[in-house]
Design a protein around this motif. Structure first.
Motif, PDB file in Angstrom:
ATOM      1  N   VAL A 194       0.878  -1.176   0.000  1.00 39.69           N
ATOM      2  CA  VAL A 194       0.000   0.000   0.000  1.00 39.69           C
ATOM      3  C   VAL A 194       0.912   1.222   0.000  1.00 39.69           C
ATOM      4  O   VAL A 194       1.436   1.629   1.030  1.00 39.69           O
ATOM      5  CB  VAL A 194      -0.930   0.023   1.224  1.00 39.69           C
ATOM      6  CG1 VAL A 194      -1.827   1.269   1.191  1.00 39.69           C
ATOM      7  CG2 VAL A 194      -1.779  -1.243   1.280  1.00 39.69           C
ATOM      8  N   LEU A 195       1.135   1.785  -1.166  1.00 39.34           N
ATOM      9  CA  LEU A 195       2.142   2.838  -1.323  1.00 39.34           C
ATOM     10  C   LEU A 195       1.870   4.054  -0.452  1.00 39.34           C
ATOM     11  O   LEU A 195       2.790   4.648   0.115  1.00 39.34           O
ATOM     12  CB  LEU A 195       2.232   3.257  -2.796  1.00 39.34           C
ATOM     13  CG  LEU A 195       2.782   2.191  -3.756  1.00 39.34           C
ATOM     14  CD1 LEU A 195       2.789   2.716  -5.186  1.00 39.34           C
ATOM     15  CD2 LEU A 195       4.191   1.773  -3.337  1.00 39.34           C
ATOM     16  N   ALA A 196       0.609   4.433  -0.311  1.00 42.33           N
ATOM     17  CA  ALA A 196       0.269   5.608   0.495  1.00 42.33           C
ATOM     18  C   ALA A 196       0.684   5.413   1.951  1.00 42.33           C
ATOM     19  O   ALA A 196       1.235   6.324   2.583  1.00 42.33           O
ATOM     20  CB  ALA A 196      -1.222   5.900   0.402  1.00 42.33           C
ATOM     21  N   GLY A 197       0.442   4.210   2.488  1.00 40.24           N
ATOM     22  CA  GLY A 197       0.816   3.924   3.872  1.00 40.24           C
ATOM     23  C   GLY A 197       2.315   3.900   4.068  1.00 40.24           C
ATOM     24  O   GLY A 197       2.833   4.412   5.065  1.00 40.24           O
ATOM     25  N   VAL A 198       3.038   3.313   3.108  1.00 44.01           N
ATOM     26  CA  VAL A 198       4.494   3.248   3.202  1.00 44.01           C
ATOM     27  C   VAL A 198       5.109   4.636   3.067  1.00 44.01           C
ATOM     28  O   VAL A 198       6.036   4.998   3.796  1.00 44.01           O
ATOM     29  CB  VAL A 198       5.062   2.303   2.120  1.00 44.01           C
ATOM     30  CG1 VAL A 198       6.593   2.351   2.123  1.00 44.01           C
ATOM     31  CG2 VAL A 198       4.576   0.878   2.352  1.00 44.01           C
TER      32      VAL A 198
END
Length: 266
Positions: free
Chosen positions: A128-132
């Protein structure tokens, strides 16, 4: 109980062990200054911190747990085996750094372990790119903001108390430092303790033992995870406490109070 369920419960046990080892590291954050300035004896400091760590998630809720449980790995790749591999990596790193008395972030070790195992399982599409991205940004912003806030706060205190005797300043800020240390432990328990809650809940969902569309953390999970982190605070961490409290700098009570205020905010 079949073999798959054994793996699930074994993974949960490893998650709780990670929670315990987590506070081998992070107990130093909450009590090192109050011990280093000799405001409290070690046994009293870690006792207060352990109780506050346990209470944290009950006071501040479990929003962080949901982020860790479903905001790092895409749900379709969040399998028991991926989570287990991430946990093992985090635990090994924590034990290595604890053995050498090196302060490090157990939270970042866990996030890194989960990202690493997910990348193997499904490549970049598993993340999950946004979370990372949010995690990486705050890895950089948080310590810098804490440094700036503590520096500015210390200057303000030194200015307003410049004509006050050292003994009076130490007495006043010694008491304030106890309160700030306890509050820090409370927020730490609400933050770091929730990471394991999120992982355990994800394991239960991945294993088919829990059906929660909105990712609600069960009360028993909150209790056992909070207990593990508070026990880790009480029984572990002295190696790193010695590094943080005595080997990095010589703190005065007002400096310990300032440090806690800055860390609580960032």
């Amino acid at each position: 109980m079949n073999e798959y369920q054994i793996i699930i419960y074994g993974s949960i046990a490893i998650a709780l062990f990670f929670d315990f080892v987590n506070d081998f590291h992070d107990s130093a954050n909450s009590v090192a200054t109050v011990i280093g300035t000799k405001v409290l004896k070690p046994i009293h400091a870690v006792g207060i911190a352990a109780l506050a760590n346990f209470a944290g998630p009950f006071v501040f809720g479990t929003a962080v747990a949901a982020t860790v449980g479903q905001g790092i790995i895409q749900p379709q790749f969040s399998t028991v085996y991926v989570i287990l591999a991430g946990l093992i990596g985090a635990v090994v790193w924590d034990l290595i750094t604890w053995y050498f008395g090196l302060p490090s972030s157990s939270s970042h070790a866990l996030i890194g372990g989960l990202i690493g195992s997910a990348l193997i399982a499904g490549g970049s599409s598993a993340i999950v790119l946004a979370g990372v991205e949010k995690t990486l940004i705050f890895m950089v912003v948080s310590p810098v903001a804490g440094f700036v806030a503590a520096f500015a706060f210390a200057i303000v205190i030194m200015y307003y108390f410049r004509k006050t005797s050292n003994s009076k300043v130490n007495k006043v800020f010694g008491k304030l430092q106890i309160a700030s240390s306890a509050f820090f432990s409370l927020t730490h328990g609400a933050n770091d303790g929730q990471k394991t809650m999120g992982v355990i809940t994800a394991l239960l969902i991945a294993g088919g033992l829990l059906h929660s569309k909105s990712f609600v953390i069960p009360i028993p999970v909150i209790v056992v995870a909070a207990s593990a982190i508070s026990l880790g605070t009480f029984f572990g961490g002295w190696r790193i406490i010695k590094t943080m409290a005595f080997r990095l700098t010589d703190l005065k009570p007002y400096q310990g109070f300032v440090q806690k205020q800055a860390v609580e905010r960032f």
